[in-house]
Design an enzyme around this catalytic site. Structure first.
Site, PDB file in Angstrom:
ATOM      1  N   HIS A  12      47.799  59.730  26.371  1.00  0.00           N
ATOM      2  CA  HIS A  12      48.226  60.082  27.740  1.00  0.00           C
ATOM      3  C   HIS A  12      47.106  60.723  28.571  1.00  0.00           C
ATOM      4  CE1 HIS A  12      49.785  64.115  25.890  1.00  0.00           C
ATOM      5  NE2 HIS A  12      48.532  64.233  26.251  1.00  0.00           N
ATOM      6  N   HIS A  59      51.050  70.516  29.375  1.00  0.00           N
ATOM      7  CA  HIS A  59      49.699  71.088  29.234  1.00  0.00           C
ATOM      8  C   HIS A  59      49.585  72.340  30.100  1.00  0.00           C
ATOM      9  CE1 HIS A  59      49.376  66.854  28.062  1.00  0.00           C
ATOM     10  NE2 HIS A  59      48.301  67.158  27.367  1.00  0.00           N
ATOM     11  N   HIS A 193      40.598  63.529  19.796  1.00  0.00           N
ATOM     12  CA  HIS A 193      39.829  64.081  20.916  1.00  0.00           C
ATOM     13  C   HIS A 193      39.748  65.600  20.803  1.00  0.00           C
ATOM     14  CE1 HIS A 193      43.952  64.269  22.583  1.00  0.00           C
ATOM     15  NE2 HIS A 193      43.564  64.948  23.635  1.00  0.00           N
ATOM     16  N   GLU A 240      47.923  66.618  18.906  1.00  0.00           N
ATOM     17  CA  GLU A 240      49.006  65.984  19.680  1.00  0.00           C
ATOM     18  C   GLU A 240      49.685  64.865  18.889  1.00  0.00           C
ATOM     19  OE1 GLU A 240      47.572  66.631  24.320  1.00  0.00           O
ATOM     20  OE2 GLU A 240      47.147  64.714  23.372  1.00  0.00           O
TER      21      GLU A 240
HETATM   22  C1  DHB Z   1      42.476  64.884  28.317  1.00  0.00           C
HETATM   23  C2  DHB Z   1      43.642  65.628  28.423  1.00  0.00           C
HETATM   24  C3  DHB Z   1      44.692  65.384  27.589  1.00  0.00           C
HETATM   25  O1  DHB Z   1      45.863  66.054  27.691  1.00  0.00           O
HETATM   26  C4  DHB Z   1      44.596  64.421  26.587  1.00  0.00           C
HETATM   27  O2  DHB Z   1      45.666  64.269  25.773  1.00  0.00           O
HETATM   28  C5  DHB Z   1      43.448  63.672  26.473  1.00  0.00           C
HETATM   29  C6  DHB Z   1      42.379  63.915  27.340  1.00  0.00           C
HETATM   30  C7  DHB Z   1      41.341  65.143  29.256  1.00  0.00           C
HETATM   31  O3  DHB Z   1      41.413  66.105  30.027  1.00  0.00           O
HETATM   32  O4  DHB Z   1      40.379  64.352  29.253  1.00  0.00           O
HETATM   33 FE    FE Z   2      47.183  65.810  26.110  1.00  0.00          FE
END
Ligand code: DHB
Ligand code: FE
Length: 280
Positions: A12, A59, A193, A240
């Site tokens: 997402h 978030h 990530h 996540e």
């Molecule tokens: C980013 C934010 C998110 O919530 C995520 O799941 C993946 C990437 C971002 O800020 O790049």
């Molecule tokens: Fe996220």
């Protein structure tokens, strides 16, 4: 009786929403990603549900550090797209399904999962970007959505095991709803990530793809993986992915049919995964 027909899993990343909203989806950086979602969009158009139960994380948008619900179910009639600092995304209002949501809350809480009931909240990219990826840019979303927010932002986070069991309780809840609704459950967030600290930019293709394999073949085993392995292998925000186990736990026991699988790096700082499983 209502039933869960399929589950959809997708990352997402907020930059994906911005790319769509700003008309950049044909740019060379974004084109392979959006092309990879075309089969998923076609699948959804051909398999339109009556309701989507959408598991995501807020978030620090609707909830701050003042109140941190581990599991929160949206029982409202509608949800505004949130302003995350650049104004609300230009996407449709999200319509809820208060009656089914209240039924699921009743059933799941009586099954010993302590949900927070939410009667008003804005929804951030965690919920709207999956809708955009799966539906494109329609005037209205194709069906009502029940937002289900999981805390994966502030420790302690729920275990994969708890998430998988919660999914099973959600299936039982849906199947005891006395109307012939076709419900899909979506699990969102991930894949690998890390957005901050010395390991920012971490991607682990190997671990991500093994996660997808195990989510399909061995979800009960995957549910035993401790949170620290997600953080070590998939980065601090890779946690996540535990939310995908809620959607997987809500599927029938036995082997699902894999309708679509896609993996792409990078989108912003993130590995992107998309999986669709149909109940046999
Ligand atoms: C980013 C934010 C998110 O919530 C995520 O799941 C993946 C990437 C971002 O800020 O790049
Ligand atoms: Fe996220």
């Amino acid at each position: 009786m209502a039933r869960i027909s399929a589950s959809v899993y997708t990352s997402h990343v907020p930059a994906i929403g911005a790319a769509l909203d700003l008309g950049k989806s044909e740019e060379p950086y974004w084109q392979p990603l959006f092309r990879g979602y075309e089969p998923a969009k076609a699948w959804l158009a051909a398999n339109k549900p009556d309701v989507v139960f959408l598991v995501y994380n807020d978030h620090a948008t609707a909830f701050s550090l003042e109140i941190i619900p581990t599991f929160a179910i949206g029982c409202a009639a509608e949800y505004q797209p949130a302003d995350e600092g650049w104004g609300p995304r230009p996407v449709p209002m999200v319509k809820g399904h208060p009656e089914l949501a209240a039924h699921i809350a009743q059933s799941v809480i009586q099954d010993d999962f302590d949900l927070t009931i939410v009667n008003a909240m804005p929804v951030d990219h965690g919920l709207t970007v999956p809708l955009s990826l799966m539906c494109g840019q329609p005037k209205a979303w194709p069906c009502p959505v029940i937002p289900f927010a999981v805390n994966v932002v502030q420790y302690p986070v729920p275990s994969g095991r708890r998430c998988f069991q919660l999914g099973q309780a959600i299936r039982k809840a849906v199947e005891s709803y006395d109307a012939p609704l076709n419900v899909q459950i979506w699990g969102t967030g991930g894949m690998s990530h890390q957005l901050q600290g010395p390991r920012a930019g971490l991607i682990n293709r190997d671990w991500d793809n093994k996660f997808l394999d195990r989510l399909i073949e061995d979800p009960a085993g995957l549910a035993q993986v401790p949170h620290i392995e997600y953080v070590r292998e998939a980065g601090s925000e890779g946690i996540e992915l535990v939310m995908w186990l809620i959607a997987r736990g809500a599927m029938n026991p036995g082997k699902p049919r894999v309708a679509h699988r896609f993996y792409h790096v990078p989108a912003s700082n993130t590995a992107v995964g998309n999986l669709i499983l149909e109940n046999a």
